[in-house]
Design a protein around this motif. Structure first.
Motif, PDB file in Angstrom:
ATOM      1  N   ILE A 136      31.001 109.694 124.920  1.00 17.35           N
ATOM      2  CA  ILE A 136      30.927 108.239 125.070  1.00 17.35           C
ATOM      3  C   ILE A 136      31.694 107.550 123.943  1.00 17.35           C
ATOM      4  CG2 ILE A 136      29.340 106.274 125.046  1.00 17.35           C
ATOM      5  CD1 ILE A 136      27.303 108.254 126.376  1.00 17.35           C
TER       6      ILE A 136
ATOM      7  N   TRP B 153      39.172 102.829 124.453  1.00 12.66           N
ATOM      8  CA  TRP B 153      39.201 101.407 124.801  1.00 12.66           C
ATOM      9  C   TRP B 153      39.583 100.564 123.582  1.00 12.66           C
ATOM     10  CZ3 TRP B 153      38.837  98.820 129.365  1.00 12.66           C
ATOM     11  CH2 TRP B 153      38.676  97.435 129.299  1.00 12.66           C
TER      12      TRP B 153
ATOM     13  N   THR C 148      34.607 105.798 134.110  1.00  8.61           N
ATOM     14  CA  THR C 148      33.359 105.036 134.083  1.00  8.61           C
ATOM     15  C   THR C 148      33.479 103.819 133.175  1.00  8.61           C
ATOM     16  OG1 THR C 148      31.960 106.948 134.596  1.00  8.61           O
ATOM     17  CG2 THR C 148      30.913 105.100 133.490  1.00  8.61           C
ATOM     18  N   VAL C 149      34.030 104.025 131.963  1.00  9.45           N
ATOM     19  CA  VAL C 149      34.151 102.898 131.033  1.00  9.45           C
ATOM     20  C   VAL C 149      35.065 101.810 131.604  1.00  9.45           C
ATOM     21  CG1 VAL C 149      36.067 103.970 129.730  1.00  9.45           C
ATOM     22  CG2 VAL C 149      34.610 102.254 128.636  1.00  9.45           C
TER      23      VAL C 149
ATOM     24  N   TYR D 120      35.669 101.228 134.920  1.00  8.52           N
ATOM     25  CA  TYR D 120      35.007 100.617 136.081  1.00  8.52           C
ATOM     26  C   TYR D 120      33.924  99.636 135.631  1.00  8.52           C
ATOM     27  CZ  TYR D 120      33.323 100.299 140.892  1.00  8.52           C
ATOM     28  OH  TYR D 120      32.991  99.835 142.151  1.00  8.52           O
ATOM     29  N   VAL D 121      33.104 100.077 134.669  1.00 12.54           N
ATOM     30  CA  VAL D 121      31.996  99.234 134.213  1.00 12.54           C
ATOM     31  C   VAL D 121      32.511  97.974 133.530  1.00 12.54           C
ATOM     32  CG1 VAL D 121      30.060  99.097 132.591  1.00 12.54           C
ATOM     33  CG2 VAL D 121      30.322 101.107 134.049  1.00 12.54           C
ATOM     34  N   LYS D 122      33.520  98.106 132.671  1.00 15.69           N
ATOM     35  CA  LYS D 122      33.998  96.946 131.914  1.00 15.69           C
ATOM     36  C   LYS D 122      34.853  96.001 132.762  1.00 15.69           C
ATOM     37  CE  LYS D 122      33.839  98.843 127.206  1.00 15.69           C
ATOM     38  NZ  LYS D 122      33.228  97.693 126.507  1.00 15.69           N
TER      39      LYS D 122
ATOM     40  N   GLU E 287      29.034  98.438 126.527  1.00 12.65           N
ATOM     41  CA  GLU E 287      28.896  99.823 126.070  1.00 12.65           C
ATOM     42  C   GLU E 287      27.605 100.457 126.569  1.00 12.65           C
ATOM     43  OE1 GLU E 287      29.299  99.464 121.860  1.00 12.65           O
ATOM     44  OE2 GLU E 287      31.460  99.105 121.926  1.00 12.65           O
TER      45      GLU E 287
ATOM     46  N   GLU F 113      25.859  99.630 129.232  1.00  9.83           N
ATOM     47  CA  GLU F 113      25.940  99.835 130.690  1.00  9.83           C
ATOM     48  C   GLU F 113      26.784 101.069 131.023  1.00  9.83           C
ATOM     49  OE1 GLU F 113      24.747  95.674 130.035  1.00  9.83           O
ATOM     50  OE2 GLU F 113      26.327  96.950 129.200  1.00  9.83           O
ATOM     51  N   THR F 114      27.810 101.318 130.215  1.00 13.92           N
ATOM     52  CA  THR F 114      28.612 102.536 130.394  1.00 13.92           C
ATOM     53  C   THR F 114      27.746 103.767 130.185  1.00 13.92           C
ATOM     54  OG1 THR F 114      30.608 101.403 129.622  1.00 13.92           O
ATOM     55  CG2 THR F 114      30.633 103.804 129.569  1.00 13.92           C
TER      56      THR F 114
ATOM     57  N   CYS G  13      27.342 107.583 141.171  1.00 13.87           N
ATOM     58  CA  CYS G  13      27.198 108.435 139.983  1.00 13.87           C
ATOM     59  C   CYS G  13      26.120 109.494 140.202  1.00 13.87           C
ATOM     60  CB  CYS G  13      26.853 107.585 138.762  1.00 13.87           C
ATOM     61  SG  CYS G  13      28.156 106.441 138.253  1.00 13.87           S
TER      62      CYS G  13
END
Length: 429
Positions: A29, A36, A237-238, A240-242, A249, A251-252, A310
């Motif tokens: 993570i 990012w 994932t990072v 898509y979430v952001k 962070e 939520e990721t 997921c």
């Protein structure tokens, strides 16, 4: 499980695995957040390239390690590689350039390429009973899944009080602890293989024998589905979430932990299911779940359906990966296990190499929807190949003929559990 934990050597190895996995999950993570921080919206391509370099280290080095595994002082080798990885990971908080990420990731995972096949070949010797070994494989998968579930949550808690760069320090500590646990293990000496030829011959033996075995060739096909699903989780994932869900962070971390939950749910039940259903059924079910999840992701859903996606990917991974170790052990001589495990490690990570590059660069160049579609295509191709290649029915014994060794002897036909080895160079048709 209590019977397995009474085995001190297995207990130490399991604790070492759990400890190092916890740190690795946190740093995964942290690595996504570092990408990012350094590259912004191009984080997917940076992370995809970094993880592809990781796979290059695995694919290139693992088979060579398998050739030498029986000659290595295995306890000191495993512990030493843990300590080296701890020192290298401690450099990551100080990274300021993308090229530094690439160099460190490659070297760290060159150590992992030397560690994992040797570690995998130790377990069958410590747990010679096949039932115990299958349970141990399932618990190893459980450890991995628990890491996927808890590490993101722990990372989320830590991120509320420290920066993401400090998460790499936690990973350093876990590898130090893992190395110390291995130091206090008694690891049996590796069996000397019957092959006494040169390095290139032995290197070729592991890869060719693996690919000559139909079930293992089918397993390799299934790994394309595994790689497709896990690459989208880790790389995108990072992003898509952001970008799509406007999360942060924490939520990721939540999305990754849901995948771990799905994987753990299956790992809990899988040993019992494998007594009723075949490995073939489990592998094909897992590939189907991953493909369905990726197709769903291509529709760019909102939070509830994305979390379901997921969850499905995590479940699919757990259907395929635990039976893999048992399949490899079943279809090789015990003395050849390091070569087979090294071949599996290298070939499976070749799938991840392709998947990481495709997931990272396609999401940056073409968008997340197209990226999910491409990964779903790769997954379904792997599942079709696995279904076609895996024998059905799957007999334990095969009838085959040994040709006459000289003019005074005659061909011999007999049946037994068949594996590729020095006496059996090709699979009977």
């Amino acid at each position: 499980m209590s019977v397995l934990l009474n085995n001190r050597n297995y207990r130490n190895l399991l604790l070492a695995q759990i400890t190092s996995l916890a740190g690795t999950g946190i740093s995964t993570i942290a690595l996504a957040l570092l990408a990012w921080d350094l590259a912004g919206a191009n984080a997917g391509s940076v992370l995809g390239t970094a993880l592809a370099l990781k796979m290059v280290a695995y694919v290139a080095l693992a088979p060579a390690i398998g050739v030498w595994a029986h000659k290595l002082p295995r306890k000191h080798w495993l512990a030493g590689l843990d300590f080296i990885r701890a020192a290298l990971i401690l450099c990551l908080p100080f990274v300021t350039q993308i090229w530094q990420v690439y160099v460190l990731i490659f070297v760290i995972n060159a150590c992992s390429a030397g560690f994992t096949p040797v570690y995998q070949s130790v377990l069958p010797q410590i747990l010679p009973d096949r039932s115990d070994y299958i349970k141990a494989l399932s618990w190893s998968r459980m450890a991995y899944d628990l890491e996927q579930l808890l590490s993101p949550l722990l990372a989320g808690l830590l991120l509320s009080s420290i920066g993401f760069r400090e998460l790499f320090v936690a990973d350093t500590v876990t590898f130090l602890v893992s190395g110390l646990l291995i130091v206090f293990c008694t690891i049996p000496k590796a069996l000397e293989p019957k092959r006494q030829k040169g390095i290139l011959h032995n290197l070729h033996f592991g890869l060719s024998s693996y690919l000559k075995t139909p079930r293992l060739r089918a397993l390799w096909g299934a790994y394309f589905a595994v790689a497709s699903g896990s690459a989208m989780l880790i790389v995108n994932t990072v992003v898509y979430v952001k970008e799509n869900l406007k999360g942060g962070e924490q939520e990721t971390a939540l999305a990754m932990s849901v995948a771990g939950l799905g994987s753990m749910l299956i790992a809990l039940k899988l040993p019992g299911w494998l007594k009723k259903f075949s490995d073939r059924s489990a592998i094909l079910a897992g590939g189907g779940l991953i493909t369905l999840a990726l197709i769903t992701g291509s529709m760019e859903p909102g939070w509830p359906v994305y979390l379901l996606t997921c969850l499905m990917i995590g479940m699919g991974l757990s259907f395929i990966q635990p039976p893999a170790g048992a399949l490899i052990t079943r279809f090789c001589q015990e003395s050849d296990a390091p070569a087979y495990f090294a071949a599996n490690f290298s070939l499976s990570h070749f799938c991840w190499f392709l998947a990481y590059l495709l997931a990272g660069w396609s999401s940056t160049a073409l968008g997340l929807s197209i990226s999910y579609t491409l990964m779903a295509t790769l997954a379904v191709a792997g599942v079709i190949y696995a279904r076609h290649t895996y024998p059905n029915p799957d007999p334990e014994e095969l009838t085959h003929t040994h040709s006459a060794k000289d003019q005074s002897s005659i061909p011999v036909e007999h049946s037994h559990h068949f594996v590729i080895d020095n006496e059996h160079r090709r699979w009977p048709t």
